[in-house]
Design a protein around this motif. Structure first.
Motif, PDB file in Angstrom:
ATOM      1  N   MET A 266       0.846  -1.194   0.000  1.00  0.00           N
ATOM      2  CA  MET A 266       0.000   0.000   0.000  1.00  0.00           C
ATOM      3  C   MET A 266       0.883   1.246   0.000  1.00  0.00           C
ATOM      4  N   ALA A 267       0.430   2.301  -0.669  1.00  0.00           N
ATOM      5  CA  ALA A 267       1.166   3.554  -0.707  1.00  0.00           C
ATOM      6  C   ALA A 267       0.175   4.705  -0.605  1.00  0.00           C
ATOM      7  N   ILE A 268       0.666   5.862  -0.203  1.00  0.00           N
ATOM      8  CA  ILE A 268      -0.169   7.062  -0.169  1.00  0.00           C
ATOM      9  C   ILE A 268      -0.214   7.628  -1.583  1.00  0.00           C
ATOM     10  N   THR A 269      -1.384   7.564  -2.208  1.00  0.00           N
ATOM     11  CA  THR A 269      -1.514   7.968  -3.607  1.00  0.00           C
ATOM     12  C   THR A 269      -2.568   9.051  -3.827  1.00  0.00           C
ATOM     13  N   SER A 270      -3.248   9.495  -2.770  1.00  0.00           N
ATOM     14  CA  SER A 270      -4.291  10.505  -2.935  1.00  0.00           C
ATOM     15  C   SER A 270      -4.230  11.501  -1.786  1.00  0.00           C
ATOM     16  N   ARG A 271      -4.872  12.649  -1.993  1.00  0.00           N
ATOM     17  CA  ARG A 271      -4.925  13.665  -0.944  1.00  0.00           C
ATOM     18  C   ARG A 271      -5.671  13.154   0.278  1.00  0.00           C
ATOM     19  N   ASP A 272      -6.756  12.431   0.062  1.00  0.00           N
ATOM     20  CA  ASP A 272      -7.530  11.907   1.190  1.00  0.00           C
ATOM     21  C   ASP A 272      -6.687  10.948   2.026  1.00  0.00           C
ATOM     22  N   GLN A 273      -5.928  10.088   1.364  1.00  0.00           N
ATOM     23  CA  GLN A 273      -5.057   9.169   2.100  1.00  0.00           C
ATOM     24  C   GLN A 273      -3.994   9.932   2.891  1.00  0.00           C
ATOM     25  N   LEU A 274      -3.453  10.984   2.285  1.00  0.00           N
ATOM     26  CA  LEU A 274      -2.435  11.783   2.965  1.00  0.00           C
ATOM     27  C   LEU A 274      -3.015  12.478   4.183  1.00  0.00           C
ATOM     28  N   ILE A 275      -4.209  13.073   4.046  1.00  0.00           N
ATOM     29  CA  ILE A 275      -4.850  13.753   5.170  1.00  0.00           C
ATOM     30  C   ILE A 275      -5.100  12.770   6.309  1.00  0.00           C
ATOM     31  N   ALA A 276      -5.605  11.591   5.964  1.00  0.00           N
ATOM     32  CA  ALA A 276      -5.863  10.574   6.994  1.00  0.00           C
ATOM     33  C   ALA A 276      -4.574  10.134   7.660  1.00  0.00           C
ATOM     34  N   ALA A 277      -3.511   9.953   6.867  1.00  0.00           N
ATOM     35  CA  ALA A 277      -2.233   9.510   7.420  1.00  0.00           C
ATOM     36  C   ALA A 277      -1.642  10.570   8.349  1.00  0.00           C
ATOM     37  N   LEU A 278      -1.768  11.836   7.992  1.00  0.00           N
ATOM     38  CA  LEU A 278      -1.260  12.908   8.845  1.00  0.00           C
ATOM     39  C   LEU A 278      -2.057  13.018  10.133  1.00  0.00           C
ATOM     40  N   ALA A 279      -3.360  12.812  10.031  1.00  0.00           N
ATOM     41  CA  ALA A 279      -4.207  12.905  11.223  1.00  0.00           C
ATOM     42  C   ALA A 279      -3.843  11.846  12.248  1.00  0.00           C
ATOM     43  N   ASN A 280      -3.336  10.721  11.777  1.00  0.00           N
ATOM     44  CA  ASN A 280      -2.984   9.619  12.678  1.00  0.00           C
ATOM     45  C   ASN A 280      -1.472   9.398  12.750  1.00  0.00           C
ATOM     46  N   SER A 281      -0.710  10.448  12.423  1.00  0.00           N
ATOM     47  CA  SER A 281       0.743  10.290  12.375  1.00  0.00           C
ATOM     48  C   SER A 281       1.330  10.056  13.757  1.00  0.00           C
ATOM     49  N   ARG A 282       2.433   9.329  13.766  1.00  0.00           N
ATOM     50  CA  ARG A 282       3.200   9.103  14.997  1.00  0.00           C
ATOM     51  C   ARG A 282       4.345  10.116  15.046  1.00  0.00           C
ATOM     52  N   HIS A 283       4.690  10.548  16.247  1.00  0.00           N
ATOM     53  CA  HIS A 283       5.667  11.616  16.398  1.00  0.00           C
ATOM     54  C   HIS A 283       6.978  11.088  16.977  1.00  0.00           C
ATOM     55  N   GLY A 284       8.078  11.617  16.443  1.00  0.00           N
ATOM     56  CA  GLY A 284       9.402  11.396  17.013  1.00  0.00           C
ATOM     57  C   GLY A 284       9.986  12.743  17.401  1.00  0.00           C
ATOM     58  N   LEU A 285      10.685  12.792  18.529  1.00  0.00           N
ATOM     59  CA  LEU A 285      11.210  14.053  19.056  1.00  0.00           C
ATOM     60  C   LEU A 285      12.730  14.058  19.018  1.00  0.00           C
ATOM     61  N   PHE A 286      13.305  15.241  18.761  1.00  0.00           N
ATOM     62  CA  PHE A 286      14.744  15.386  18.939  1.00  0.00           C
ATOM     63  C   PHE A 286      15.042  16.701  19.634  1.00  0.00           C
ATOM     64  N   ASP A 287      16.076  16.691  20.457  1.00  0.00           N
ATOM     65  CA  ASP A 287      16.515  17.863  21.221  1.00  0.00           C
ATOM     66  C   ASP A 287      18.004  17.661  21.476  1.00  0.00           C
ATOM     67  N   LYS A 288      18.823  18.139  20.556  1.00  0.00           N
ATOM     68  CA  LYS A 288      20.247  17.852  20.571  1.00  0.00           C
ATOM     69  C   LYS A 288      21.056  19.036  21.086  1.00  0.00           C
ATOM     70  N   ALA A 289      21.979  18.748  22.028  1.00  0.00           N
ATOM     71  CA  ALA A 289      22.861  19.781  22.573  1.00  0.00           C
ATOM     72  C   ALA A 289      23.884  20.216  21.528  1.00  0.00           C
ATOM     73  N   SER A 290      24.449  21.392  21.749  1.00  0.00           N
ATOM     74  CA  SER A 290      25.416  21.959  20.820  1.00  0.00           C
ATOM     75  C   SER A 290      26.771  21.259  20.938  1.00  0.00           C
ATOM     76  N   ILE A 291      27.455  21.144  19.809  1.00  0.00           N
ATOM     77  CA  ILE A 291      28.830  20.651  19.752  1.00  0.00           C
ATOM     78  C   ILE A 291      29.722  21.825  19.388  1.00  0.00           C
ATOM     79  N   SER A 292      30.774  22.044  20.156  1.00  0.00           N
ATOM     80  CA  SER A 292      31.668  23.183  19.931  1.00  0.00           C
ATOM     81  C   SER A 292      32.803  22.812  18.979  1.00  0.00           C
ATOM     82  N   ASN A 293      33.683  23.780  18.721  1.00  0.00           N
ATOM     83  CA  ASN A 293      34.862  23.600  17.873  1.00  0.00           C
ATOM     84  C   ASN A 293      34.500  23.214  16.446  1.00  0.00           C
ATOM     85  N   ALA A 294      33.407  23.761  15.957  1.00  0.00           N
ATOM     86  CA  ALA A 294      32.998  23.513  14.579  1.00  0.00           C
ATOM     87  C   ALA A 294      33.624  24.559  13.650  1.00  0.00           C
TER      88      ALA A 294
END
Length: 270
Positions: free
Chosen positions: A1-29
């Motif tokens: 199965m693939a997302i092939t229509s706007r309706d499928q995309l809207i439904a997929a976004l409404a039920n999307s799962r979330h991943g979080l990131f919060d990365k500290a700074s690295i110095s000497n760049a």
């Protein structure tokens, strides 16, 4: 199965799962250079320095969290809400396919510790096209090497099974988290293995660096410091995220540190 229509995309976004990131700074760049956030502390946690060649998966500390799907369902990277403490900051999400460390800066003979690094054990859907043109190979630093600028000559195997070398000038005192990209020679589509690395001279300090292979999945740019920017499915090109992908952040620096990076990644299922 693939997302092939706007309706499928809207439904997929409404039920999307979330991943979080919060990365500290690295110095000497250094501005204009790529840096890996694999070893940056925060969320996800600090990735380990690989003691041996390893295929990377989402189970590794350092990878963004998401759920595998059962075919025919697939994860899509559909939305990113990102902020950086730096203005004009470029961040990329890569699938970290395999990596190794254990190379040093104070040896001027060919180094084969933990090499060759190959794609053994990586599922084809994570690699992408069979000509390996979607892969990016890097020299990745885990501890600073010495203050002498040298050149690395990297022996590689190309997608067509021919051998060659890639020459990479290394800055004086290459710093931890720094990345140097290995670009295929003209006429070659992609690299499928790194066989050895030889420095033109000793840099003066052993340090620790290695080889990493990634596949680019998406990129985004923050214009103003500490202001959230939203990238939707169209901006990201709705890339498929294969099961067990090891999703990690890479940054193109605009100043002398990577800054603090925070964000929410939405995975749509279709």
């Amino acid at each position: 199965m693939a997302i092939t229509s706007r309706d499928q995309l809207i439904a997929a976004l409404a039920n999307s799962r979330h991943g979080l990131f919060d990365k500290a700074s690295i110095s000497n760049a250094v501005a204009g250079r790529f840096y890996s956030l694999w070893r940056a502390t925060g969320q996800p946690g600090q990735g380990a320095i690989p003691a041996a060649p390893a295929a990377c998966t989402k189970g590794l500390l350092g990878s963004l969290t998401f759920e595998n799907q059962t075919a025919p369902l697939t994860n899509y990277l559909a939305w990113v809400d990102v902020a950086s403490s730096l203005a004009t900051s470029t961040l990329e999400i890569h699938d970290r396919l395999c990596h190794q460390a254990g190379l040093v800066g104070n040896v001027a003979t060919p180094q084969t510790t933990n090499l060759p690094l190959t794609l053994a054990g990586i599922e084809p859907e994570r690699i992408g096209l069979a000509d390996h043109s979607q892969l990016q190979w890097w020299l990745e630093w885990y501890a600073d090497t010495g203050s002498t600028a040298v050149t690395a000559t990297v022996a590689v195997t190309y997608s067509d099974d021919t051998s060659g070398t890639v020459t990479v000038p290394l800055a004086a005192t290459s710093r931890a988290a720094g990345l140097y990209q290995l670009l295929p020679a003209a006429g070659k589509s992609g690299i499928k293995a790194v066989d050895s690395v030889q420095l033109s001279a000793t840099s003066g300090t052993a340090g620790n660096f290695g080889v990493t292979c990634t596949r680019y999945r998406a990129g985004f740019f923050t214009v103003v410091a500490n202001k959230a920017e939203v990238y939707d499915w169209a901006s990201l090109a709705l890339p498929q995220i294969a099961n067990d992908a090891c999703l990690a952040l890479i940054q193109l620096c605009s100043t002398t540190s990577t800054g603090v990076s925070k964000g929410v990644v939405r995975f749509a299922v279709g």
